[in-house]
Structure formats: C-alpha cells, structure tokens
Motif scaffolding. Structure first.
Motif, PDB file in Angstrom:
ATOM      1  N   LEU A  81     -27.085 -21.675   2.688  1.00 30.87           N
ATOM      2  CA  LEU A  81     -28.365 -22.108   2.118  1.00 30.87           C
ATOM      3  C   LEU A  81     -29.138 -20.952   1.494  1.00 30.87           C
ATOM      4  O   LEU A  81     -29.963 -21.163   0.605  1.00 30.87           O
ATOM      5  CB  LEU A  81     -29.217 -22.772   3.214  1.00 30.87           C
ATOM      6  CG  LEU A  81     -28.724 -24.123   3.734  1.00 30.87           C
ATOM      7  CD1 LEU A  81     -29.600 -24.582   4.905  1.00 30.87           C
ATOM      8  CD2 LEU A  81     -28.740 -25.164   2.630  1.00 30.87           C
ATOM      9  N   GLU A  82     -28.880 -19.717   1.954  1.00 29.12           N
ATOM     10  CA  GLU A  82     -29.619 -18.558   1.446  1.00 29.12           C
ATOM     11  C   GLU A  82     -28.994 -17.954   0.181  1.00 29.12           C
ATOM     12  O   GLU A  82     -29.548 -17.019  -0.391  1.00 29.12           O
ATOM     13  CB  GLU A  82     -29.693 -17.478   2.537  1.00 29.12           C
ATOM     14  CG  GLU A  82     -30.358 -17.928   3.830  1.00 29.12           C
ATOM     15  CD  GLU A  82     -31.807 -18.319   3.601  1.00 29.12           C
ATOM     16  OE1 GLU A  82     -32.475 -17.642   2.794  1.00 29.12           O
ATOM     17  OE2 GLU A  82     -32.262 -19.302   4.211  1.00 29.12           O
ATOM     18  N   LEU A  83     -27.846 -18.458  -0.226  1.00 25.38           N
ATOM     19  CA  LEU A  83     -27.165 -17.885  -1.386  1.00 25.38           C
ATOM     20  C   LEU A  83     -28.028 -18.003  -2.638  1.00 25.38           C
ATOM     21  O   LEU A  83     -28.484 -19.093  -2.992  1.00 25.38           O
ATOM     22  CB  LEU A  83     -25.837 -18.608  -1.621  1.00 25.38           C
ATOM     23  CG  LEU A  83     -24.968 -18.066  -2.765  1.00 25.38           C
ATOM     24  CD1 LEU A  83     -24.463 -16.673  -2.447  1.00 25.38           C
ATOM     25  CD2 LEU A  83     -23.792 -19.020  -3.033  1.00 25.38           C
ATOM     26  N   GLY A  84     -28.265 -16.895  -3.290  1.00 29.21           N
ATOM     27  CA  GLY A  84     -29.093 -16.871  -4.496  1.00 29.21           C
ATOM     28  C   GLY A  84     -29.143 -15.465  -5.058  1.00 29.21           C
ATOM     29  O   GLY A  84     -28.509 -14.547  -4.520  1.00 29.21           O
ATOM     30  N   PRO A  85     -29.886 -15.239  -6.143  1.00 25.29           N
ATOM     31  CA  PRO A  85     -29.953 -13.920  -6.764  1.00 25.29           C
ATOM     32  C   PRO A  85     -30.344 -12.798  -5.792  1.00 25.29           C
ATOM     33  O   PRO A  85     -29.769 -11.707  -5.837  1.00 25.29           O
ATOM     34  CB  PRO A  85     -31.002 -14.102  -7.873  1.00 25.29           C
ATOM     35  CG  PRO A  85     -30.908 -15.555  -8.212  1.00 25.29           C
ATOM     36  CD  PRO A  85     -30.613 -16.254  -6.928  1.00 25.29           C
ATOM     37  N   GLN A  86     -31.304 -13.056  -4.927  1.00 25.66           N
ATOM     38  CA  GLN A  86     -31.767 -12.024  -4.004  1.00 25.66           C
ATOM     39  C   GLN A  86     -30.655 -11.585  -3.050  1.00 25.66           C
ATOM     40  O   GLN A  86     -30.384 -10.390  -2.887  1.00 25.66           O
ATOM     41  CB  GLN A  86     -32.967 -12.530  -3.198  1.00 25.66           C
ATOM     42  CG  GLN A  86     -33.518 -11.528  -2.177  1.00 25.66           C
ATOM     43  CD  GLN A  86     -34.147 -10.323  -2.837  1.00 25.66           C
ATOM     44  OE1 GLN A  86     -34.937 -10.457  -3.778  1.00 25.66           O
ATOM     45  NE2 GLN A  86     -33.797  -9.130  -2.378  1.00 25.66           N
ATOM     46  N   THR A  87     -29.992 -12.561  -2.410  1.00 24.61           N
ATOM     47  CA  THR A  87     -28.937 -12.214  -1.457  1.00 24.61           C
ATOM     48  C   THR A  87     -27.728 -11.596  -2.154  1.00 24.61           C
ATOM     49  O   THR A  87     -27.073 -10.710  -1.606  1.00 24.61           O
ATOM     50  CB  THR A  87     -28.500 -13.455  -0.662  1.00 24.61           C
ATOM     51  OG1 THR A  87     -28.078 -14.481  -1.574  1.00 24.61           O
ATOM     52  CG2 THR A  87     -29.642 -13.981   0.189  1.00 24.61           C
ATOM     53  N   LEU A  88     -27.425 -12.050  -3.369  1.00 31.17           N
ATOM     54  CA  LEU A  88     -26.309 -11.460  -4.127  1.00 31.17           C
ATOM     55  C   LEU A  88     -26.607 -10.018  -4.501  1.00 31.17           C
ATOM     56  O   LEU A  88     -25.734  -9.150  -4.409  1.00 31.17           O
ATOM     57  CB  LEU A  88     -26.030 -12.285  -5.379  1.00 31.17           C
ATOM     58  CG  LEU A  88     -25.346 -13.632  -5.158  1.00 31.17           C
ATOM     59  CD1 LEU A  88     -25.352 -14.444  -6.444  1.00 31.17           C
ATOM     60  CD2 LEU A  88     -23.912 -13.445  -4.655  1.00 31.17           C
ATOM     61  N   ALA A  89     -27.827  -9.748  -4.934  1.00 40.20           N
ATOM     62  CA  ALA A  89     -28.212  -8.382  -5.276  1.00 40.20           C
ATOM     63  C   ALA A  89     -28.086  -7.469  -4.058  1.00 40.20           C
ATOM     64  O   ALA A  89     -27.600  -6.330  -4.163  1.00 40.20           O
ATOM     65  CB  ALA A  89     -29.634  -8.357  -5.821  1.00 40.20           C
ATOM     66  N   GLU A  90     -28.513  -7.955  -2.915  1.00 38.47           N
ATOM     67  CA  GLU A  90     -28.408  -7.158  -1.688  1.00 38.47           C
ATOM     68  C   GLU A  90     -26.946  -6.974  -1.288  1.00 38.47           C
ATOM     69  O   GLU A  90     -26.549  -5.882  -0.865  1.00 38.47           O
ATOM     70  CB  GLU A  90     -29.180  -7.845  -0.563  1.00 38.47           C
ATOM     71  CG  GLU A  90     -30.697  -7.850  -0.784  1.00 38.47           C
ATOM     72  CD  GLU A  90     -31.427  -8.689   0.253  1.00 38.47           C
ATOM     73  OE1 GLU A  90     -30.742  -9.316   1.105  1.00 38.47           O
ATOM     74  OE2 GLU A  90     -32.672  -8.733   0.211  1.00 38.47           O
ATOM     75  N   ARG A  91     -26.149  -8.038  -1.430  1.00 38.98           N
ATOM     76  CA  ARG A  91     -24.734  -7.960  -1.046  1.00 38.98           C
ATOM     77  C   ARG A  91     -23.982  -6.945  -1.888  1.00 38.98           C
ATOM     78  O   ARG A  91     -23.134  -6.199  -1.389  1.00 38.98           O
ATOM     79  CB  ARG A  91     -24.109  -9.349  -1.198  1.00 38.98           C
ATOM     80  CG  ARG A  91     -22.579  -9.400  -1.156  1.00 38.98           C
ATOM     81  CD  ARG A  91     -22.037  -8.976   0.188  1.00 38.98           C
ATOM     82  NE  ARG A  91     -20.594  -9.083   0.232  1.00 38.98           N
ATOM     83  CZ  ARG A  91     -19.756  -8.194  -0.295  1.00 38.98           C
ATOM     84  NH1 ARG A  91     -20.229  -7.103  -0.909  1.00 38.98           N
ATOM     85  NH2 ARG A  91     -18.443  -8.366  -0.191  1.00 38.98           N
ATOM     86  N   PHE A  92     -24.271  -6.862  -3.175  1.00 42.13           N
ATOM     87  CA  PHE A  92     -23.542  -5.961  -4.070  1.00 42.13           C
ATOM     88  C   PHE A  92     -24.315  -4.673  -4.385  1.00 42.13           C
ATOM     89  O   PHE A  92     -23.917  -3.903  -5.258  1.00 42.13           O
ATOM     90  CB  PHE A  92     -23.163  -6.694  -5.363  1.00 42.13           C
ATOM     91  CG  PHE A  92     -22.101  -7.727  -5.153  1.00 42.13           C
ATOM     92  CD1 PHE A  92     -20.764  -7.373  -5.136  1.00 42.13           C
ATOM     93  CD2 PHE A  92     -22.434  -9.060  -4.933  1.00 42.13           C
ATOM     94  CE1 PHE A  92     -19.771  -8.331  -4.932  1.00 42.13           C
ATOM     95  CE2 PHE A  92     -21.454 -10.025  -4.731  1.00 42.13           C
ATOM     96  CZ  PHE A  92     -20.112  -9.655  -4.722  1.00 42.13           C
ATOM     97  N   ASN A  93     -25.410  -4.458  -3.674  1.00 36.71           N
ATOM     98  CA  ASN A  93     -26.182  -3.223  -3.776  1.00 36.71           C
ATOM     99  C   ASN A  93     -26.630  -2.936  -5.211  1.00 36.71           C
ATOM    100  O   ASN A  93     -26.490  -1.822  -5.716  1.00 36.71           O
ATOM    101  CB  ASN A  93     -25.370  -2.044  -3.230  1.00 36.71           C
ATOM    102  CG  ASN A  93     -26.238  -0.827  -2.929  1.00 36.71           C
ATOM    103  OD1 ASN A  93     -27.417  -0.964  -2.599  1.00 36.71           O
ATOM    104  ND2 ASN A  93     -25.674   0.351  -3.058  1.00 36.71           N
ATOM    105  N   ILE A  94     -27.159  -3.966  -5.875  1.00 32.38           N
ATOM    106  CA  ILE A  94     -27.695  -3.819  -7.228  1.00 32.38           C
ATOM    107  C   ILE A  94     -29.065  -4.482  -7.267  1.00 32.38           C
ATOM    108  O   ILE A  94     -29.438  -5.224  -6.361  1.00 32.38           O
ATOM    109  CB  ILE A  94     -26.771  -4.454  -8.290  1.00 32.38           C
ATOM    110  CG1 ILE A  94     -26.552  -5.945  -7.985  1.00 32.38           C
ATOM    111  CG2 ILE A  94     -25.446  -3.714  -8.385  1.00 32.38           C
ATOM    112  CD1 ILE A  94     -25.721  -6.681  -9.016  1.00 32.38           C
TER     113      ILE A  94
END
Length: 320
Positions: free
Chosen positions: A230-243
């Motif tokens: 449910l939390e998948l989105g731009p914010q979590t992706l940016a944090e996951r890939f360190n960008i």
C-alpha cells in the motif's frame, strides 16, 4: 630512437639492431615513448617492430607496428612516471587484449580503449598489430571531457560516425607529422583533443542512455514485485533506490507515462487478470485491496476509466 630533421616526429625500428638485441631495444624504445613498461616476448626467437612518435605541444601520438608480445604497468612502473596521462589506444590491424581495473577488453580493428597511466594495466598482443596511441595529459582531458574517467577500460567502436572521423584524423596526423612545424603543433594538438573529446563524449552519452534504461528497468521490476504494498509510490521508490523524487520523475520523463501512472496501470492490470482467473466467487474489493488499492470505490472508478466498463461488468463479460 633516430631523430630526423623534424623535431616533432621521431622514428625507430628493430632493423637497426642485431636480432638478439631487438627485444631489449624494443622495451627501451617503448618505455621512452609509452611511459614505463615491463615486457615479455611471446615467441622464443625473432622479433620486429617499428615506432613513430609525434610530439604536438603537450600531446604525443605514437604509431606502433610490432609482433606479438605482452606487458604491464604496476606500482613500480607507475611510480616512474612524472605526469599523469590518459592513453587513447586505437587498433588498425590485429588483436590486442587489455586488462585495466575490473575490465578486460579484446580489441580488434576499429576499436578504441582509454587507459589511465596512474592505474595498473596489462596488455597482450594475440597477433601482429598496427595501433596508434594518443597520450593526453589528464588535466587537459578533464578540461575537455570532465567525465572521461568513466570510460576507462571500456572497448568502444570507432568504425562509424564521429568516431570514424576522429580515427581518420589521427591516421592523417601520423602520416603528416613530419610536415608539421612548431607554429602548427599547438593548433594541431587543440584540434585533435577537441575531436577526441567530442567523439568520446558521444560514446559516453550512449553509455549513459544504456545505464539509464537499465536503472529504469530495475525500478520497474521492483514495482512489479511490490504492487501489493500500500505504501508503494514515488517517495518509497526514491528512498529504496537512494535518489531524489525529482530525479525519479526525471528518469520517467521520456517514458510514455509518469511513475505514478505506471504503478496505477500495473495494479489495474493485475486486478483485471485476477477478475478473470479467480472467477465470480472472489469479492472485487478484496481483489483491489490485494493489489495495493485502499478503497473499493476508487478502484472501480479508475478501472472503468481504463477499460471502459466497471470491474463487475468486465468479469461478467469474460466469464460468460
């Protein structure tokens, strides 16, 4: 090394030495023109080589034709150098294997490779070769192409396009070096460096596009594996890939949909498939929640907008 009348072009050949002296003389000549190297002869008897060194301001253009041999530069050889250079190696004939850093490249006619005089390197000639090396001071190369270090050890193809133009220019430079005087040396060096930097820059841009595409694929694969989050989105992706989020959106700027739209459509596709596969017995809202939607009414609206029918109507049409 023999010195003709022109100070800017020097020629050397093993034919000026006795057969048993030729390989040792070759190593001395190579060290004089290619910085410091330790060499090994591939064959027990016989060896021949020719060398031309053209000095154009602070650039050196070295044309070499020789029989198979191998060599390396390690800490001792590197320490013997006073200046830091980039060497642009261009193969015209034969095969040469070059190992630098974590990369090993097998070069053939039309291939080039950039190497760093301050880093260990090993080469092996698999056949007689004809090659040209342009030695460029690193500070000069950094001014012309700041990201040149990213291309170190990478085999590149200069048989077409701007690379072929640069290769032809370097060939002509060698053949005409003895006719270049001291007034022409500096502009010739500037023109050569600009052409090399522009050609390498285009290679770097192509490499950058490949790396960008691979990075986007990694992000898409992560999305595909985590659509139920449910939390998948731009914010979590940016944090996951360190960008940064801004860079994430920039990566998808040339795609046909935004990152948020990509996530939504992949979730809708999974739901659409499940509506057919699971049949009429599974609750539609449960299907939506299973794939990351947090509201059944919202899911129904976006599903109808995407597929032109409601989830229930879609399932009925397929199950019939």
């Amino acid at each position: 090394m023999s010195h003709p009348n022109d100070l800017f072009c020097q020629n050397w050949s093993t034919s000026d030495f006795r057969p048993r002296e030729r390989f040792d003389a070759w190593q001395a000549a190579l060290n004089d023109s290619h910085l410091s190297w330790t060499l090994q002869k591939n064959q027990k008897t016989g060896f021949s080589a020719n060398l031309q060194v053209s000095k154009l301001s602070d650039l050196q253009v070295v044309r070499c034709m020789c029989q198979p041999c191998s060599g390396y530069r390690k800490s001792r050889e590197i320490a013997a150098g006073r200046l830091a250079y980039y060497g642009l190696l261009l193969i015209y004939k034969g095969k040469e294997e070059v190992a630098t850093g974590s990369r090993t490249a097998l070069l053939g006619p039309g291939n080039i490779l950039l190497w760093d005089s301050t880093e260990p390197i090993h080469f092996k000639l698999h056949s007689p070769v004809h090659k040209i090396t342009v030695l460029v001071p690193q500070n000069r190369m950094h001014d012309a192409l700041p990201q040149a270090h990213r291309l170190i050890g990478k085999a590149m193809d200069w048989r077409h396009g701007l690379g072929a133009v640069a290769a032809s220019h370097i060939t002509a430079l060698c053949s005409q070096a003895s006719h270049i005087n001291h007034l022409q040396a500096h502009p010739a060096a500037e023109t050569t460096l600009e052409l090399i930097a522009t050609s390498l820059g285009s290679q770097q841009a192509q490499a950058g596009e490949t790396a960008r595409a691979e990075f986007i694929d990694r992000i898409k694969n992560h999305i595909e594996s985590n659509l139920d989050d449910l939390e998948l989105g731009p914010q979590t992706l940016a944090e996951r890939f360190n960008i940064s989020i801004r860079y994430l959106h920039l990566l998808f700027s040339n795609e046909d949909r935004t990152i948020s739209r990509w996530i939504l459509e992949r979730r809708l596709e999974r739901c659409r498939r499940d509506l057919v596969v699971t049949g009429p017995h599974k609750n539609i809202t449960e299907t939506a929640l299973a794939w990351g939607f947090n509201d059944g009414a919202h899911f129904s609206r976006v599903f109808k907008k995407r597929y032109k029918v409601s989830p229930r109507e879609y399932r009925l049409s397929k199950t019939r």
